[in-house]
Enzyme design. Sequence first.
Site, short mmCIF file in Angstrom:
data_model
loop_
_atom_site.label_atom_id
_atom_site.label_comp_id
_atom_site.label_asym_id
_atom_site.label_seq_id
_atom_site.Cartn_x
_atom_site.Cartn_y
_atom_site.Cartn_z
N ASP A 36 62.73 -11.31 25.96
CA ASP A 36 62.19 -10.89 24.65
C ASP A 36 61.06 -9.85 24.78
O ASP A 36 60.43 -9.49 23.79
CB ASP A 36 61.68 -12.11 23.87
CG ASP A 36 60.58 -12.85 24.62
OD1 ASP A 36 60.16 -12.39 25.71
OD2 ASP A 36 60.13 -13.91 24.13
N GLY A 37 60.79 -9.40 26.01
CA GLY A 37 59.79 -8.34 26.20
C GLY A 37 58.41 -8.85 26.54
O GLY A 37 57.52 -8.07 26.87
N GLU A 38 58.20 -10.19 26.48
CA GLU A 38 56.86 -10.70 26.83
C GLU A 38 56.62 -10.57 28.34
O GLU A 38 57.56 -10.55 29.12
CB GLU A 38 56.73 -12.17 26.37
CG GLU A 38 56.67 -12.28 24.86
CD GLU A 38 56.42 -13.69 24.37
OE1 GLU A 38 56.19 -14.60 25.20
OE2 GLU A 38 56.45 -13.89 23.15
N GLN A 95 38.03 8.97 20.26
CA GLN A 95 37.78 8.56 18.87
C GLN A 95 36.44 7.81 18.87
O GLN A 95 36.40 6.57 18.87
CB GLN A 95 38.93 7.67 18.36
CG GLN A 95 38.89 7.39 16.86
CD GLN A 95 39.23 8.60 15.98
OE1 GLN A 95 39.94 9.48 16.40
NE2 GLN A 95 38.70 8.62 14.77
N ASP A 168 34.64 24.96 26.43
CA ASP A 168 34.01 24.61 25.15
C ASP A 168 32.63 24.02 25.43
O ASP A 168 32.27 23.76 26.57
CB ASP A 168 34.87 23.61 24.35
CG ASP A 168 35.26 22.39 25.18
OD1 ASP A 168 34.51 22.01 26.10
OD2 ASP A 168 36.31 21.80 24.90
N LYS A 191 35.08 26.57 21.36
CA LYS A 191 36.42 26.10 20.97
C LYS A 191 36.40 25.55 19.56
O LYS A 191 35.48 24.84 19.18
CB LYS A 191 36.88 25.01 21.94
CG LYS A 191 38.22 24.39 21.56
CD LYS A 191 38.81 23.55 22.68
CE LYS A 191 38.31 22.13 22.68
NZ LYS A 191 38.87 21.33 23.77
N ARG A 193 38.90 23.19 17.35
CA ARG A 193 40.16 22.43 17.38
C ARG A 193 40.78 22.43 16.00
O ARG A 193 40.16 22.03 15.03
CB ARG A 193 39.89 21.00 17.88
CG ARG A 193 41.17 20.23 18.12
CD ARG A 193 40.96 18.95 18.88
NE ARG A 193 40.90 19.12 20.34
CZ ARG A 193 41.94 19.37 21.12
NH1 ARG A 193 43.13 19.52 20.58
NH2 ARG A 193 41.79 19.48 22.42
N ASP A 218 37.38 21.74 33.21
CA ASP A 218 37.40 20.86 32.03
C ASP A 218 37.61 19.42 32.50
O ASP A 218 38.09 19.20 33.61
CB ASP A 218 38.51 21.28 31.06
CG ASP A 218 38.22 20.81 29.64
OD1 ASP A 218 37.16 20.20 29.40
OD2 ASP A 218 39.06 21.05 28.75
N SER A 222 45.13 17.47 28.64
CA SER A 222 46.10 16.62 27.92
C SER A 222 47.27 17.50 27.48
O SER A 222 48.25 17.66 28.20
CB SER A 222 45.40 15.93 26.75
OG SER A 222 46.35 15.15 26.05
#
Length: 296
Positions: A36-38, A95, A168, A191, A193, A218, A222
């Site tokens: 089941d993916g666990e 974030q 930047d 820079k 974004r 830098d 990514s």
Amino acid sequence: MDLLLFSLPGSEEPGRSFGEAVGARMGEWSHRRFPDGEFYLKVDTPIAGAGVLLFGSFDRPDPKLLPMLFLAETLKDLGAKKVVLVAPYLAYLRQDARFQPGEGVTSRYFAKLLGQSLDGLVTVDPHLHRYASLGEIYEIPTRVVPAAASISEWIRAHVPTPVVVGPDRESEQWAGEVARGADAPFFVLEKTRKGDREVEISSPRGESYQDRTPVIVDDIISSAKTMAAAAARLIEAGFRPPIGVGIHPVFSGNAAETLQAAGLAELVTCNTIPHATNRIDLNPSIAEAVRKLMTL
Ligand code: R5P
């Protein structure tokens, strides 16, 4: 204290190399997914009283998180004295604010989750922009390994007349340090974004180092749009094809193609995430930080 190292799934090879660098015994564990993916895991090395390192980078972090937390909890259950995560690349730092109403400040939530199951964390140059240090969001002891000295050393050995360029303002902290260590001048570009995969970078403003080889430094590569745009602006301004240096080669999506078209003379990265461009070995510096944290 007996020191054991467990590699996280997918980090077996770099885990072995780091284990040698830090002088830890390799811990054995088995894991698989139930139908089941666990996630299932079983620790096969006796643990009681040992200091334990979990090794693995947290690029593409979501599938790595739960196995790491389950392993940490299991090791503590089995009597580990201390469980420390060595994540040369640490995720969820960008974030670091609520930029739009309703957004989650995921850097804080990630830090809280890790802090619940770990006794310490060692990483390389985390992306700290609005936080002054990891201590602002991590309650567990943390150690940050700076890559600048190793990058400067690489530049001194491979680039005869460099000028270091930060793409930047955020990169000024790394670019300035690297330039000082390489005994080279440096400048930073501006820079803007425009989206996750769209950036605009300013042209150099009258910097007159065209007789030197630009080395763009830098922290994270990514989408590679930042590195590519910086290279394009320098070439347009009459500089030689630049050398790109990235601390964390995350390489998402078609970053490789973006960089191939960017006109870089060469791209080199630190081995915080395994990648064909890894040329700068940070294991000795990470090992030193780990030893200090384990003797706390
Ligand atoms: C930005 O804040 C970082 O220092 C890097 O410049 C950025 O993460 C690079 O991202 P990308 O490769 O997607 O342009």
